[in-house]
Each structure stands twice: as C-alpha cells, then as structure tokens.
Design a protein around this motif. Structure first.
Motif, short mmCIF file in Angstrom:
data_model
loop_
_atom_site.label_atom_id
_atom_site.label_comp_id
_atom_site.label_asym_id
_atom_site.label_seq_id
_atom_site.Cartn_x
_atom_site.Cartn_y
_atom_site.Cartn_z
N LEU A 126 71.41 57.98 -3.65
CA LEU A 126 70.92 59.35 -3.19
C LEU A 126 71.14 59.04 -1.68
O LEU A 126 71.29 60.62 -0.79
CB LEU A 126 69.42 59.61 -3.73
CG LEU A 126 69.08 60.24 -4.80
CD1 LEU A 126 67.86 59.94 -5.26
CD2 LEU A 126 69.71 61.69 -5.09
N ARG A 127 71.21 57.73 -1.34
CA ARG A 127 71.43 58.08 0.50
C ARG A 127 72.85 57.99 0.89
O ARG A 127 72.64 58.58 1.91
CB ARG A 127 71.09 56.30 1.16
CG ARG A 127 69.79 56.03 0.78
CD ARG A 127 69.18 54.95 1.71
NE ARG A 127 70.12 54.53 2.35
CZ ARG A 127 69.83 54.05 3.53
NH1 ARG A 127 69.13 54.54 4.14
NH2 ARG A 127 70.72 53.65 4.77
N VAL A 128 74.24 57.64 -0.61
CA VAL A 128 75.56 58.83 -0.11
C VAL A 128 74.65 59.99 -0.37
O VAL A 128 76.19 60.60 0.46
CB VAL A 128 75.96 57.55 -1.48
CG1 VAL A 128 77.10 58.29 -0.97
CG2 VAL A 128 75.87 56.04 -0.49
N VAL A 129 74.28 60.73 -1.00
CA VAL A 129 74.59 62.24 -1.74
C VAL A 129 74.02 62.57 -0.44
O VAL A 129 74.61 63.99 -0.28
CB VAL A 129 74.30 62.08 -2.74
CG1 VAL A 129 74.37 63.82 -3.64
CG2 VAL A 129 75.19 60.84 -3.62
N VAL A 130 72.58 62.20 0.10
CA VAL A 130 71.94 63.40 0.50
C VAL A 130 71.49 62.58 1.89
O VAL A 130 71.31 60.92 1.96
CB VAL A 130 70.64 64.04 0.16
CG1 VAL A 130 71.21 64.62 -1.34
CG2 VAL A 130 69.50 62.87 -0.30
N ASP A 131 69.98 63.41 2.98
CA ASP A 131 69.66 62.81 3.96
C ASP A 131 68.74 61.85 3.47
O ASP A 131 68.39 61.58 2.66
CB ASP A 131 69.30 63.67 4.81
CG ASP A 131 68.50 63.81 5.82
OD1 ASP A 131 67.31 63.48 6.15
OD2 ASP A 131 68.96 63.44 7.22
N ASP A 132 69.01 60.62 4.32
CA ASP A 132 68.25 59.81 3.97
C ASP A 132 66.42 59.70 3.65
O ASP A 132 65.90 58.99 2.62
CB ASP A 132 68.14 58.52 4.81
CG ASP A 132 69.29 57.92 5.41
OD1 ASP A 132 70.53 58.04 4.08
OD2 ASP A 132 69.37 57.37 6.15
N SER A 133 66.19 60.75 4.43
CA SER A 133 64.27 61.02 4.29
C SER A 133 64.32 62.22 2.94
O SER A 133 63.48 62.05 2.14
CB SER A 133 63.88 61.93 5.66
OG SER A 133 64.69 63.61 5.66
#
Length: 165
Positions: A126-133
């Motif tokens: 998910l860090r690769v796909v969307v914003d970190d937060s």
C-alpha cells in the motif's frame, strides 16, 4: 451405551484421552493445511519481489519493511510447519496428548506471526500504491479485521458459550 471408564472428563464425548488426542490431531492437521497453503503462497510471492526490476526503486524504508516482511514470513512458515516436526519426532513415544498441546500452541504462534506478516506485506504494497498516511490507515483497518476474525470472535464464543450442566 456409555463405557464405564470413558476418560472424557466432561468434554461431551465418550472418548479416552488418546482418542481425544487423535481426534484433535486430525482437526489440527486440517486447520494447518489451510493456513500453510496461504502462507506458502504469500512467502513465495515475497521471495520473488527482490528480483523484480522495480525493487531497485524502493526507498530504504520500503526495503526495510520488505526485509521485516520476509523474516516474518519465514518465522510464520517455521511455526506452522513446527507441528509436523513435533508429530514426526514424537510418534511412537506415547506423547500424543502432549504433542497436540504443543502443536496447538505453535499454531497459535503461527497465526499471530501470520497476522504480523500480513500487516507488514500490506504496508509494503500500500505504500507503493497510495499515500503513506492512507496506507497506514488501511493497514490498521485490516489489522483490526484480522484480529476480530482470528482472535476476538473465537475468544468471545468461548467466553459466552452456555455453561455445562
């Protein structure tokens, strides 16, 4: 017809301690087959990630998350395969009830490690796909879902079961 010496000690079945251990062992093996298959697929996928062209583009944080995820996946695999070793090394030693207890404990440890592996793998992806937060919130939501399904509901069912008469 009930046996006089059933050894069931209030477990609701007419079975000896050895029969109960045999039944519980078969049930545990069925549960492990499901968990092991999923873990093996996840772990196999994780092992291939490092050899993908985009792996070099990952940040050091993502590489650290990947390393932790692979180690958690390996630990999960070890815990969920551990019961097989227990059974193989203790077969014929008249330790089936104890083997079932230890194998069951290893399985619970394996489930906890699987929870950690899933959370870590989700965080990496998910860090690769969307914003970190957003990734953190999504992982937290999934983590709560796993804890609910895997631990809270079974414990709740155990606590709220009708009392034995």
């Amino acid at each position: 017809m009930m046996r006089q010496d059933n050894g069931s000690r209030g477990h609701g079945r007419d079975e000896s301690e050895e029969e109960r251990a045999d039944r519980r062992w078969v049930e545990l093996l069925q549960e492990l087959r499901v968990a092991q298959t999923g873990v093996q697929i996840l772990f196999g996928f994780l092992l291939t990630v490092a050899f993908q062209p985009r792996f070099a583009d990952l940040s050091s944080t993502d590489r650290n998350i990947y390393t932790i995820t692979v180690l958690l996946g390996a630990a999960t695999t070890g815990a969920l395969i551990g019961p097989v070793s227990f059974h193989r090394l203790l077969t014929g030693q008249q330790l089936k009830p104890q083997t079932v207890v230890w194998a069951s404990r290893l399985t619970v440890v394996g489930l906890f490690l699987l929870l950690c592996t899933m959370a870590s793998a989700l965080l990496l992806i998910l860090r690769v796909v969307v914003d970190d937060s957003l990734a953190l919130w999504l992982v937290a939501g999934m983590l709560l879902w796993f804890v609910l399904c895997w631990f809270v509901l079974p414990v709740w069912a155990r606590i709220t079961r009708p009392s034995e008469k």
